[in-house]
Design an enzyme around this catalytic site. Structure first.
Site, PDB file in Angstrom:
ATOM      1  N   GLU A 188      -7.512  -2.548  -0.961  1.00 23.24           N
ATOM      2  CA  GLU A 188      -7.320  -2.784   0.473  1.00 23.24           C
ATOM      3  C   GLU A 188      -7.197  -4.269   0.822  1.00 23.24           C
ATOM      4  O   GLU A 188      -6.966  -4.616   1.982  1.00 23.24           O
ATOM      5  CB  GLU A 188      -8.450  -2.121   1.275  1.00 23.24           C
ATOM      6  CG  GLU A 188      -8.294  -0.607   1.297  1.00 23.24           C
ATOM      7  CD  GLU A 188      -9.371   0.115   2.078  1.00 23.24           C
ATOM      8  OE1 GLU A 188     -10.386  -0.497   2.416  1.00 23.24           O
ATOM      9  OE2 GLU A 188      -9.171   1.312   2.348  1.00 23.24           O
ATOM     10  N   ASN A 217     -14.415  -3.844   2.860  1.00 23.36           N
ATOM     11  CA  ASN A 217     -14.067  -5.035   2.080  1.00 23.36           C
ATOM     12  C   ASN A 217     -13.987  -6.252   2.992  1.00 23.36           C
ATOM     13  O   ASN A 217     -13.730  -6.129   4.186  1.00 23.36           O
ATOM     14  CB  ASN A 217     -12.778  -4.844   1.258  1.00 23.36           C
ATOM     15  CG  ASN A 217     -11.826  -3.885   1.894  1.00 23.36           C
ATOM     16  OD1 ASN A 217     -11.118  -4.256   2.825  1.00 23.36           O
ATOM     17  ND2 ASN A 217     -11.820  -2.638   1.441  1.00 23.36           N
TER      18      ASN A 217
HETATM   19 ZN   LIG Z   1     -11.595   1.649   4.325  1.00 24.56          ZN
END
Ligand SMILES: [Zn+2]
Length: 283
Positions: free
Chosen positions: A72, A26
């Site tokens: 995340e 990400n």
């Molecule tokens: Zn990861």
């Protein structure tokens, strides 16, 4: 460049570098007014367009975007909270650095000059379930003193003032880890001396690059001695098995260790036993 275009460009690069399999990884960029632009969950980083991205507030609450934001992103927000100078965060699973994360092998210091200049000491943070509150907390002790963190049994997170810089730190780390793994297959690595490393730190100071070995409590002490993050090693399970520094007095494990070499007499004994078993079977 427009922040959305920057994120999509970094996503393509992560895909090309094979740093993010399937929907892994990400990326985020800090916007104005306490907002952060980030990648969505369950979407390949190589095929994103600006409409796929999400905007969240400082607490991770989604403000806009059709797709759900990555869980995340909370890790990214923790970095922005502690580092006002940071405007981009990249999390991915680059294979060579992740090998060190899985082995929990300390990233050696004083080997390649560029690594000393651009990265300095690289910490390994303790393992925590991705996306959990413990996960975002796991990196807090390290955020101030580095620009890339190896996440135990997971991957890496790097951060910088600009989007290209945030990605560079991951690229430099993974290329370094690859060289280390290759060099070990050739018999091992040589370190550069503390004095040569101090020369590199002088350049860093001149160029105004941050490094705790210049400003920290152990400044200029043992520049190759992992002084900044060593106190966390025991709790995290970090060791120097494959790449010990000569000053540590550890011999480490040799490449190829674990392969048993049989002596001629061992082979003779085994051959005798096999022959006797065969003799019994033929009777
Ligand atoms: Zn990861």
């Amino acid at each position: 460049m427009d922040p959305a275009d920057s994120i999509c460009q970094i996503g393509k690069r992560l895909d090309e570098l094979r740093f993010a399999a399937a929907n892994d990884g990400n990326i985020s960029i800090r916007l104005e007014d306490n907002r952060v632009l980030c990648t969505p969950t369950m979407h390949s980083k190589g095929s994103m367009t600006p409409v796929d991205l999400c905007v969240v507030d400082n607490d991770g609450k989604q403000i806009s975007g059709k797709k759900r934001r990555s869980s995340e992103v909370m890790l990214h927000l923790e970095i922005y909270r502690h580092r006002p100078d940071v405007n981009c965060v990249v999390h991915c699973h680059p294979p060579h650095a992740t090998a060190f994360a899985v082995a929990r092998e300390a990233i050696p210091q004083c080997v390649l000059p560029e690594v000393e200049i651009f990265l300095g000491e690289v910490p390994i943070s303790p393992y925590a379930t991705p996306g959990s509150p413990a996960f975002r907390q796991s990196i807090v002790p390290f955020i101030q003193d580095c620009n890339v963190i190896v996440l135990a049994n997971h991957g890496t997170v790097s951060f910088g003032q600009t989007a290209p810089m945030a990605l560079w730190f991951t690229e430099i780390l993974d290329a370094y880890c690859r060289v280390l793994i290759l060099a070990r297959q050739l018999g091992g690595i040589h370190h550069i001396s503390d004095d040569h490393c101090r020369e590199l730190l002088a350049y860093k100071q001149e160029w105004d690059f941050s490094d705790p070995r210049i400003y920290g409590p152990n400044a200029n002490c043992n520049v190759c001695g992992h002084e900044t993050f060593r106190a966390h090693w025991e709790a995290v399970g970090v060791t120097q098995r494959a790449f010990p520094h000569p000053s540590s007095g550890e011999s480490g494990i040799e490449a190829g260790q674990g392969v048993t070499t049989l002596s001629e007499s061992d082979i003779e004994k085994i051959a005798e036993r096999v022959a006797s078993k065969l003799g019994k079977l033929n009777r």
